[in-house]
Design a protein around this motif. Structure first.
Motif, PDB file in Angstrom:
ATOM      1  N   VAL A 848       0.833  -1.196   0.000  1.00  0.00           N
ATOM      2  CA  VAL A 848       0.000   0.000   0.000  1.00  0.00           C
ATOM      3  C   VAL A 848       0.871   1.251   0.000  1.00  0.00           C
ATOM      4  CG1 VAL A 848      -1.648   1.317   1.358  1.00  0.00           C
ATOM      5  CG2 VAL A 848      -1.972  -1.132   1.052  1.00  0.00           C
ATOM      6  N   GLU A 849       1.889   1.255   0.851  1.00  0.00           N
ATOM      7  CA  GLU A 849       2.778   2.418   0.898  1.00  0.00           C
ATOM      8  C   GLU A 849       3.480   2.631  -0.439  1.00  0.00           C
ATOM      9  OE1 GLU A 849       5.391   1.574   4.080  1.00  0.00           O
ATOM     10  OE2 GLU A 849       3.898   1.951   5.667  1.00  0.00           O
ATOM     11  N   GLU A 850       3.875   1.527  -1.052  1.00  0.00           N
ATOM     12  CA  GLU A 850       4.552   1.644  -2.348  1.00  0.00           C
ATOM     13  C   GLU A 850       3.603   2.192  -3.410  1.00  0.00           C
ATOM     14  OE1 GLU A 850       7.170  -1.189  -5.354  1.00  0.00           O
ATOM     15  OE2 GLU A 850       6.458  -1.950  -3.424  1.00  0.00           O
ATOM     16  N   GLU A 851       2.355   1.693  -3.392  1.00  0.00           N
ATOM     17  CA  GLU A 851       1.387   2.195  -4.356  1.00  0.00           C
ATOM     18  C   GLU A 851       1.090   3.671  -4.109  1.00  0.00           C
ATOM     19  OE1 GLU A 851      -1.970  -0.309  -4.071  1.00  0.00           O
ATOM     20  OE2 GLU A 851      -1.016  -2.043  -5.070  1.00  0.00           O
ATOM     21  N   GLU A 852       0.934   4.056  -2.835  1.00  0.00           N
ATOM     22  CA  GLU A 852       0.695   5.473  -2.525  1.00  0.00           C
ATOM     23  C   GLU A 852       1.859   6.351  -2.993  1.00  0.00           C
ATOM     24  OE1 GLU A 852       0.021   5.554   1.630  1.00  0.00           O
ATOM     25  OE2 GLU A 852      -2.089   4.894   1.501  1.00  0.00           O
ATOM     26  N   ARG A 853       3.063   5.819  -2.806  1.00  0.00           N
ATOM     27  CA  ARG A 853       4.241   6.572  -3.236  1.00  0.00           C
ATOM     28  C   ARG A 853       4.258   6.722  -4.753  1.00  0.00           C
ATOM     29  NH1 ARG A 853       7.372   3.999  -0.297  1.00  0.00           N
ATOM     30  NH2 ARG A 853       8.206   2.513  -1.811  1.00  0.00           N
ATOM     31  N   ILE A 854       3.861   5.665  -5.455  1.00  0.00           N
ATOM     32  CA  ILE A 854       3.811   5.733  -6.932  1.00  0.00           C
ATOM     33  C   ILE A 854       2.749   6.736  -7.381  1.00  0.00           C
ATOM     34  CG2 ILE A 854       3.230   4.399  -8.999  1.00  0.00           C
ATOM     35  CD1 ILE A 854       4.479   1.966  -7.593  1.00  0.00           C
ATOM     36  N   ILE A 855       1.581   6.701  -6.717  1.00  0.00           N
ATOM     37  CA  ILE A 855       0.500   7.636  -7.080  1.00  0.00           C
ATOM     38  C   ILE A 855       0.926   9.073  -6.838  1.00  0.00           C
ATOM     39  CG2 ILE A 855      -1.831   8.372  -6.438  1.00  0.00           C
ATOM     40  CD1 ILE A 855      -2.450   5.408  -5.902  1.00  0.00           C
ATOM     41  N   GLU A 856       1.581   9.307  -5.681  1.00  0.00           N
ATOM     42  CA  GLU A 856       2.055  10.668  -5.397  1.00  0.00           C
ATOM     43  C   GLU A 856       3.058  11.130  -6.448  1.00  0.00           C
ATOM     44  OE1 GLU A 856       3.631  10.554  -1.505  1.00  0.00           O
ATOM     45  OE2 GLU A 856       1.670  10.418  -0.506  1.00  0.00           O
ATOM     46  N   THR A 857       3.933  10.226  -6.854  1.00  0.00           N
ATOM     47  CA  THR A 857       4.928  10.575  -7.880  1.00  0.00           C
ATOM     48  C   THR A 857       4.246  10.927  -9.193  1.00  0.00           C
ATOM     49  OG1 THR A 857       6.454   9.020  -6.826  1.00  0.00           O
ATOM     50  CG2 THR A 857       7.004   9.758  -9.047  1.00  0.00           C
ATOM     51  N   GLN A 859       1.160  11.963  -9.580  1.00  0.00           N
ATOM     52  CA  GLN A 859       0.443  13.241  -9.422  1.00  0.00           C
ATOM     53  C   GLN A 859       1.400  14.433  -9.468  1.00  0.00           C
ATOM     54  OE1 GLN A 859      -1.697  12.746  -5.773  1.00  0.00           O
ATOM     55  NE2 GLN A 859      -3.386  11.572  -6.737  1.00  0.00           N
ATOM     56  N   GLU A 860       2.561  14.279  -8.862  1.00  0.00           N
ATOM     57  CA  GLU A 860       3.547  15.366  -8.898  1.00  0.00           C
ATOM     58  C   GLU A 860       4.008  15.621 -10.335  1.00  0.00           C
ATOM     59  OE1 GLU A 860       6.636  14.186  -6.315  1.00  0.00           O
ATOM     60  OE2 GLU A 860       5.497  14.571  -4.463  1.00  0.00           O
ATOM     61  N   ASN A 861       4.241  14.529 -11.105  1.00  0.00           N
ATOM     62  CA  ASN A 861       4.656  14.693 -12.491  1.00  0.00           C
ATOM     63  C   ASN A 861       3.579  15.382 -13.316  1.00  0.00           C
ATOM     64  OD1 ASN A 861       7.066  13.442 -11.913  1.00  0.00           O
ATOM     65  ND2 ASN A 861       6.322  11.387 -12.521  1.00  0.00           N
ATOM     66  N   GLU A 862       2.310  15.000 -13.084  1.00  0.00           N
ATOM     67  CA  GLU A 862       1.213  15.626 -13.821  1.00  0.00           C
ATOM     68  C   GLU A 862       1.097  17.116 -13.485  1.00  0.00           C
ATOM     69  OE1 GLU A 862      -2.214  13.368 -12.894  1.00  0.00           O
ATOM     70  OE2 GLU A 862      -1.745  11.713 -14.291  1.00  0.00           O
ATOM     71  N   SER A 863       1.230  17.402 -12.198  1.00  0.00           N
ATOM     72  CA  SER A 863       1.140  18.828 -11.797  1.00  0.00           C
ATOM     73  C   SER A 863       2.269  19.636 -12.411  1.00  0.00           C
ATOM     74  CB  SER A 863       1.139  18.935 -10.276  1.00  0.00           C
ATOM     75  OG  SER A 863       2.355  18.435  -9.774  1.00  0.00           O
ATOM     76  N   ASP A 864       3.451  19.069 -12.517  1.00  0.00           N
ATOM     77  CA  ASP A 864       4.581  19.773 -13.138  1.00  0.00           C
ATOM     78  C   ASP A 864       4.302  20.037 -14.613  1.00  0.00           C
ATOM     79  OD1 ASP A 864       5.838  19.695 -10.728  1.00  0.00           O
ATOM     80  OD2 ASP A 864       7.089  17.932 -11.188  1.00  0.00           O
ATOM     81  N   ASN A 865       3.747  19.011 -15.299  1.00  0.00           N
ATOM     82  CA  ASN A 865       3.430  19.181 -16.717  1.00  0.00           C
ATOM     83  C   ASN A 865       2.389  20.277 -16.933  1.00  0.00           C
ATOM     84  OD1 ASN A 865       5.196  17.161 -17.392  1.00  0.00           O
ATOM     85  ND2 ASN A 865       3.613  15.544 -17.309  1.00  0.00           N
ATOM     86  N   GLU A 866       1.380  20.304 -16.054  1.00  0.00           N
ATOM     87  CA  GLU A 866       0.338  21.320 -16.160  1.00  0.00           C
ATOM     88  C   GLU A 866       0.923  22.724 -15.965  1.00  0.00           C
ATOM     89  OE1 GLU A 866      -2.582  20.222 -13.364  1.00  0.00           O
ATOM     90  OE2 GLU A 866      -3.354  18.504 -14.537  1.00  0.00           O
ATOM     91  N   ASP A 867       1.842  22.816 -15.026  1.00  0.00           N
ATOM     92  CA  ASP A 867       2.465  24.133 -14.789  1.00  0.00           C
ATOM     93  C   ASP A 867       3.225  24.607 -16.027  1.00  0.00           C
ATOM     94  OD1 ASP A 867       1.401  24.119 -12.289  1.00  0.00           O
ATOM     95  OD2 ASP A 867       3.232  23.338 -11.307  1.00  0.00           O
ATOM     96  N   GLU A 868       3.941  23.666 -16.671  1.00  0.00           N
ATOM     97  CA  GLU A 868       4.687  24.041 -17.881  1.00  0.00           C
ATOM     98  C   GLU A 868       3.753  24.510 -18.994  1.00  0.00           C
ATOM     99  OE1 GLU A 868       7.004  20.680 -18.892  1.00  0.00           O
ATOM    100  OE2 GLU A 868       8.364  20.871 -17.159  1.00  0.00           O
ATOM    101  N   GLU A 869       2.609  23.797 -19.197  1.00  0.00           N
ATOM    102  CA  GLU A 869       1.652  24.212 -20.218  1.00  0.00           C
ATOM    103  C   GLU A 869       1.066  25.592 -19.925  1.00  0.00           C
ATOM    104  OE1 GLU A 869      -1.237  21.205 -20.581  1.00  0.00           O
ATOM    105  OE2 GLU A 869       0.124  19.720 -21.486  1.00  0.00           O
ATOM    106  N   ASP A 870       0.766  25.845 -18.663  1.00  0.00           N
ATOM    107  CA  ASP A 870       0.222  27.136 -18.270  1.00  0.00           C
ATOM    108  C   ASP A 870       1.193  28.265 -18.633  1.00  0.00           C
ATOM    109  OD1 ASP A 870      -2.043  25.964 -17.411  1.00  0.00           O
ATOM    110  OD2 ASP A 870      -1.455  25.915 -15.266  1.00  0.00           O
ATOM    111  N   VAL A 871       2.457  28.010 -18.361  1.00  0.00           N
ATOM    112  CA  VAL A 871       3.463  29.040 -18.642  1.00  0.00           C
ATOM    113  C   VAL A 871       3.527  29.333 -20.137  1.00  0.00           C
ATOM    114  CG1 VAL A 871       5.931  29.534 -18.583  1.00  0.00           C
ATOM    115  CG2 VAL A 871       4.809  28.570 -16.599  1.00  0.00           C
ATOM    116  N   SER A 872       3.523  28.293 -20.990  1.00  0.00           N
ATOM    117  CA  SER A 872       3.597  28.477 -22.447  1.00  0.00           C
ATOM    118  C   SER A 872       2.376  29.204 -22.992  1.00  0.00           C
ATOM    119  CB  SER A 872       3.768  27.127 -23.132  1.00  0.00           C
ATOM    120  OG  SER A 872       2.638  26.326 -22.878  1.00  0.00           O
ATOM    121  N   MET A 873       1.211  28.892 -22.467  1.00  0.00           N
ATOM    122  CA  MET A 873      -0.021  29.545 -22.917  1.00  0.00           C
ATOM    123  C   MET A 873      -0.016  31.020 -22.546  1.00  0.00           C
ATOM    124  SD  MET A 873      -2.907  26.686 -22.148  1.00  0.00           S
ATOM    125  CE  MET A 873      -2.838  25.119 -22.977  1.00  0.00           C
ATOM    126  N   ASP A 874       0.470  31.324 -21.384  1.00  0.00           N
ATOM    127  CA  ASP A 874       0.515  32.717 -20.950  1.00  0.00           C
ATOM    128  C   ASP A 874       1.431  33.544 -21.856  1.00  0.00           C
ATOM    129  OD1 ASP A 874      -1.257  32.218 -18.970  1.00  0.00           O
ATOM    130  OD2 ASP A 874       0.278  31.901 -17.396  1.00  0.00           O
TER     131      ASP A 874
END
Length: 906
Positions: A848-857, A859-874
């Motif tokens: 469970v801890e390993e799966e939670e760690r994978i999910i967090e990773t 989610q962090e990668n997705e949030s980083d990608n979204e931030d990059e797209e936001d910057v380019s659009m702006d």
């Protein structure tokens, strides 16, 4: 203290001589052991010995096919008929001649015996029309052989039987006088015919001779004397004479003679045993060798096969060995062997489930009390083992030997893990173990000192000096581990404080040689057996004599064949050489080099019960009076060695060393004497064991009575008990069920009591039913699935009556042992399940801890990608939102694609 002990089993001896017999279902095996018969249950791993005895060793046994009647015959031809199911002796009979073979017919109506040159057929005892039991009625005597008959074999339909003899012939007889013409002689062998068999169709007879020849006989036409002239008359052709003729000859080509053989007609399997210990399996009539194995270097004396043909039983007289072999899987179902020589010592395990014996052959054997089988044999000692003793917990066994070592054995892994030796090479003859298992002491007749070792380090800690003669025996108390009693040839007994390394009191002066000592379990008293036949009880703290028992008048001393005086005037064995306290310390059991085991009540100094060790007349000391007809001026006629008159060469040869009698069960020039070398009470207080010449005798209290009413009244019935239970008067119903002693009724009341009322019922339960209640729970919990319910009962019983149980430990020993075994098993299972669940829990949580760690990773990668797209659009579309820009971008792409498609269409 109960005194109604009865003989229950004989351990340490599995086979002596004679034949082995399987029951009709093939699950049990009967074996002669001396002058008794033992039964081994091969499926459930249990054994018992019939409590009747013959006057001499059993020579032949037979069981009818119905499994109801057992007939055993001793060497003199005296027979005993026994009900096999109820184990009750029905009749005694004397055939007045040595019996070489004994067989019941397959239909159970007759049995045939081979006695001398004749075959006697008797009607099987049964109930006649007027319900009178008719024992032995002889049907007919068959003659024709001019030498001893060796075997008798019945046909499957019980109409015929074939006999074999030393005159090298076999004869066929009919049981019916109307078929007397069937009688025929089968001659052609060049040595004794050992055995003969019918095949399944009864059209073929196989005969096996001692020199290894197997002849196949068939009932065929007799060849014509005038072979050239052929008769044309059909009537003459029909009237051709028929006879049994040899149709095939086969030879085993072995290096030794055939000793025994048996045949399984359904599978055509022939099993042959040889003098050199080899046995072979053949398939007939093709004579194909299936298997060839060896039991050792000594001859196979008997062989038998069960009804299904799967299990083979072999017995070796010289080895005292019994084998049950499954030939298809090539594995042993049973492989047992007794001691080669006399047993010197025995001891019970603390839980009473095992008995350990030590012998002059240097071996230590561990016997299971319930099954009667030997679990393991230790053979590391190089000389006679003189004493064995368990530590209090039962996981360690100690042994002393004449090879100069004391060894400690791990009873879980069955190995020797410690060896204790003195500073010089001395022979140890006595042993005692501290109840804690930390200290072991040993004494020797070579020195006057007592050696003390540490079990943990195997170091010699100290030597106790003070005795002025060789040490003869040692004893510890079970509860107070620091008190040690020692006896010596200097006619003194000394009480030592081991940890204080001092003597607790002044030496106790004894007026005669001390033969045995035994300390009471609470270490308050000590019992001493002396050469003058007395047993004296001494107080350990004050060194005062409390009781004196004169055992001379109670001892049964028999007369030896070489004695020139009567048993009454003999002082040879009028004393006890071994003593044992009961669990409660109120009774004492004593035995020695005589034919009696005496149980005494210490407080009143009276004899409670006397047990006779053996009635076997082939042992010295069992008879008080000798037969005057056998006595001459030169001595008894029984002392004359007549082996030189035997017809067989191997029986005439005496290969034993002159003057060497130990370790040779086949010796012929010395008669063994009846004696008991060691005796011990079981910790459960329900049995005691004695190491005797005949084997390990176990005497126990008979607990097989089903209906044993207690304080019964006319108003107490099963119906009344159930009615009381419906009215929810649980305690009254429980007491009524115990008074009836019906197990199903007790079980029903026990499980009907609600959990919330268990405490009330146990608080008010009379103490007279307490032991019965604990015994019932101890039997029930092994198969019950209600773990918590049973634990609640046990907890409330111990809590409510703990003080009473502690004050009367000896009364509850057996029931508490059973509950203790259940709790230990339950704790072990709970720990195992807990460990398994712990591992599973850690595995799942880690996942469970390993799966939670994978999910967090992720989610962090997705949030980083979204931030990059936001910057380019702006950066590209400052005025429009990112959504509008995306829509605009996509519409532009679609419009461009439409223009391209139009151009292509043009």
């Amino acid at each position: 203290m109960k005194s109604d002990f009865k003989f229950s089993n004989l351990l340490g001896t599995v086979y002596r001589q004679g034949n082995l017999v399987f029951t009709s279902d093939g699950k049990k095996l009967l074996s002669p052991v001396g002058n008794r018969v033992s039964c081994f249950d091969l499926v459930s791993s249990k054994s018992f010995t019939f409590n009747y005895e013959h006057r001499k060793n059993v020579a032949r046994i037979a069981l009818n096919k119905q499994g109801t009647l057992l007939l055993s015959v001793d060497e003199d031809g005296r027979a005993i008929l026994v009900n096999f199911i109820s184990r009750i002796v029905l009749h005694h009979f004397n055939f007045k001649d040595a019996v070489n073979d004994l067989q019941f017919s397959p239909d159970g109506q007759y049995f045939a015996i081979a006695a001398g040159r004749f075959i006697q057929v008797w009607k099987t005892p049964d109930f006649t029309e007027d319900r009178q039991f008719a024992p032995f009625v002889r049907h007919r005597i068959y003659s024709g052989h001019y030498n001893d008959v060796l075997s008798v074999t019945w046909s499957n339909d019980s109409r015929f039987f074939v006999s074999t003899s030393k005159d090298m012939t076999s004869k066929i007889f009919s049981i019916s006088s109307s078929e007397k013409d069937v009688a025929m002689t089968l001659a052609g062998h060049r040595d004794y015919v050992v055995k003969a068999f019918f095949n399944e169709t009864q059209e073929i007879i196989y005969t096996v001779s001692k020199d290894g020849a197997l002849f196949q006989w068939e009932y065929t036409e007799r060849p014509n004397e005038d072979s050239d002239e052929e008769s044309e008359d059909e009537e003459d052709a029909v009237a051709k004479p028929m006879s049994w003729r040899i149709t095939a000859k086969n030879f085993f080509k072995a290096d030794s003679n055939v000793k025994c053989a048996t045949f399984h007609s359904k599978s055509n399997l022939l099993i042959v045993g040889f003098n050199n210990g080899e046995f072979r399996l053949y398939e007939l009539p093709e004579f194909n060798l299936i298997q060839s194995l060896s039991m050792g270097q000594n001859s196979v004396n008997t062989v038998n096969v069960n009804s299904t043909g799967e299990w083979l039983a072999f017995g070796s007289s010289k080895l005292g060995q019994l084998l049950v072999y499954e030939w298809q899987s090539e594995s042993y179902v049973l492989k047992q062997q007794g001691h080669f020589d006399s047993m010197n010592s025995l001891c019970y395990s603390p839980d009473g489930s095992r008995i350990v014996t030590a012998s002059d052959d240097g071996k230590i054997k561990v016997w299971d009390v319930v099954s009667g089988f030997c679990l393991v044999t230790f053979s590391e000692h190089t000389s006679s083992v003189t004493a064995v003793q368990f530590a209090k917990r039962g996981q360690v066994l100690f042994s002393a030997s004449l090879d100069g070592t004391v060894r400690a054995w791990d009873m879980i892994r069955f190995r020797n893990f410690r060896t204790f030796t003195a500073t010089e090479r001395i022979q140890f003859n006595s042993l005692a173990v501290d109840p804690s298992g930390e200290i072991v002491v040993a004494g020797s007749q070579d020195t006057f000192e007592i050696q003390i070792w540490s079990v943990q380090t195997a170091q010699l800690l100290d030597t106790l000096s003070g005795h002025e003669g060789p040490i003869s025996c040692l004893s510890f108390g079970n509860e107070n581990g620091s008190v040690l009693a020692s006896a010596s040839w200097d006619k003194t007994i000394r009480i030592w404080n081991i940890f204080g390394r001092s003597q607790q009191c002044e030496p106790i002066e004894i007026h005669s040689d001390v033969l045995s000592i035994c300390m009471r379990p609470d270490a308050k008293e000590i019992a001493v057996s002396t050469l003058d036949g007395h047993i004296s009880i001494w107080d350990v703290e004050d060194a005062k004599q409390l009781h004196l028992i004169d055992g001379k008048k109670d001892i049964l001393g028999g007369r030896f064949l070489e004695d020139r005086f009567t048993a009454k005037n003999s002082a040879r064995s009028k004393y006890f050489t071994t003593l044992a306290y009961s669990f409660d310390g109120e009774a004492l059991v004593a035995a020695g080099n005589n034919n009696s085991i005496c149980m005494y009540d210490i407080a009143n100094e009276v004899l409670l019960k006397k047990f006779i060790v053996s009635l076997n007349m082939q042992l010295n000391g069992t008879m008080a009076m000798l037969n005057s007809k056998r006595l001459t001026d030169g001595g008894s006629l029984d002392l004359i060695d007549r082996d030189g008159e035997n017809s067989d060469l191997e029986d005439r040869l005496d290969l034993s060393l002159p003057g060497s009698h130990k370790g040779d069960p086949s010796l012929r020039n010395v008669r063994p004497e009846v004696r008991v070398t060691s005796i011990s009470f079981s910790p459960t207080a329900a049995a005691f064991a004695a190491a005797s010449t005949e084997g390990l005798l176990v005497y126990s209290v008979d607990e097989t009575i089903n209906f044993d009413p207690f304080d019964l009244d006319v108003d107490i019935t099963p119906e009344a008990t159930l009615q009381t239970l419906q009215e929810k008067e649980y305690l009254t119903a429980l007491v009524m069920a115990f008074r009836l002693n019906e197990e199903y009724l007790i079980h029903k009341v026990y499980e009907t009591v609600p959990v919330k009322d268990i405490k009330l019922v146990t608080n008010d339960l009379p103490t007279v039913y307490l032991d019965r209640m604990l015994t019932f729970i101890g039997k029930l919990v092994t198969d019950s699935a209600h773990l918590e319910f049973n634990l609640i009962w046990i907890q409330n019983l111990i809590t409510s009556h703990g003080k009473y149980i502690n004050a009367h430990k000896h009364e509850f020993s057996s029931s508490l042992k059973a509950i203790q075994r259940f709790l230990a098993k339950l704790a072990k299972d709970v720990v195992a399940v807990s460990k398994k669940n712990g591992y599973l829990h850690s595995f799942l949580t880690h996942k469970v801890e390993e799966e939670e760690r994978i999910i967090e990773t992720i989610q962090e990668n997705e949030s980083d990608n979204e931030d990059e797209e936001d910057v380019s659009m702006d950066e590209d579309d400052d005025e429009e939102g990112w959504m509008g820009a995306a829509v605009k971008k996509s519409t532009d792409a679609f419009s461009e694609s439409d223009d391209d498609m139009e151009d292509e269409s043009d």
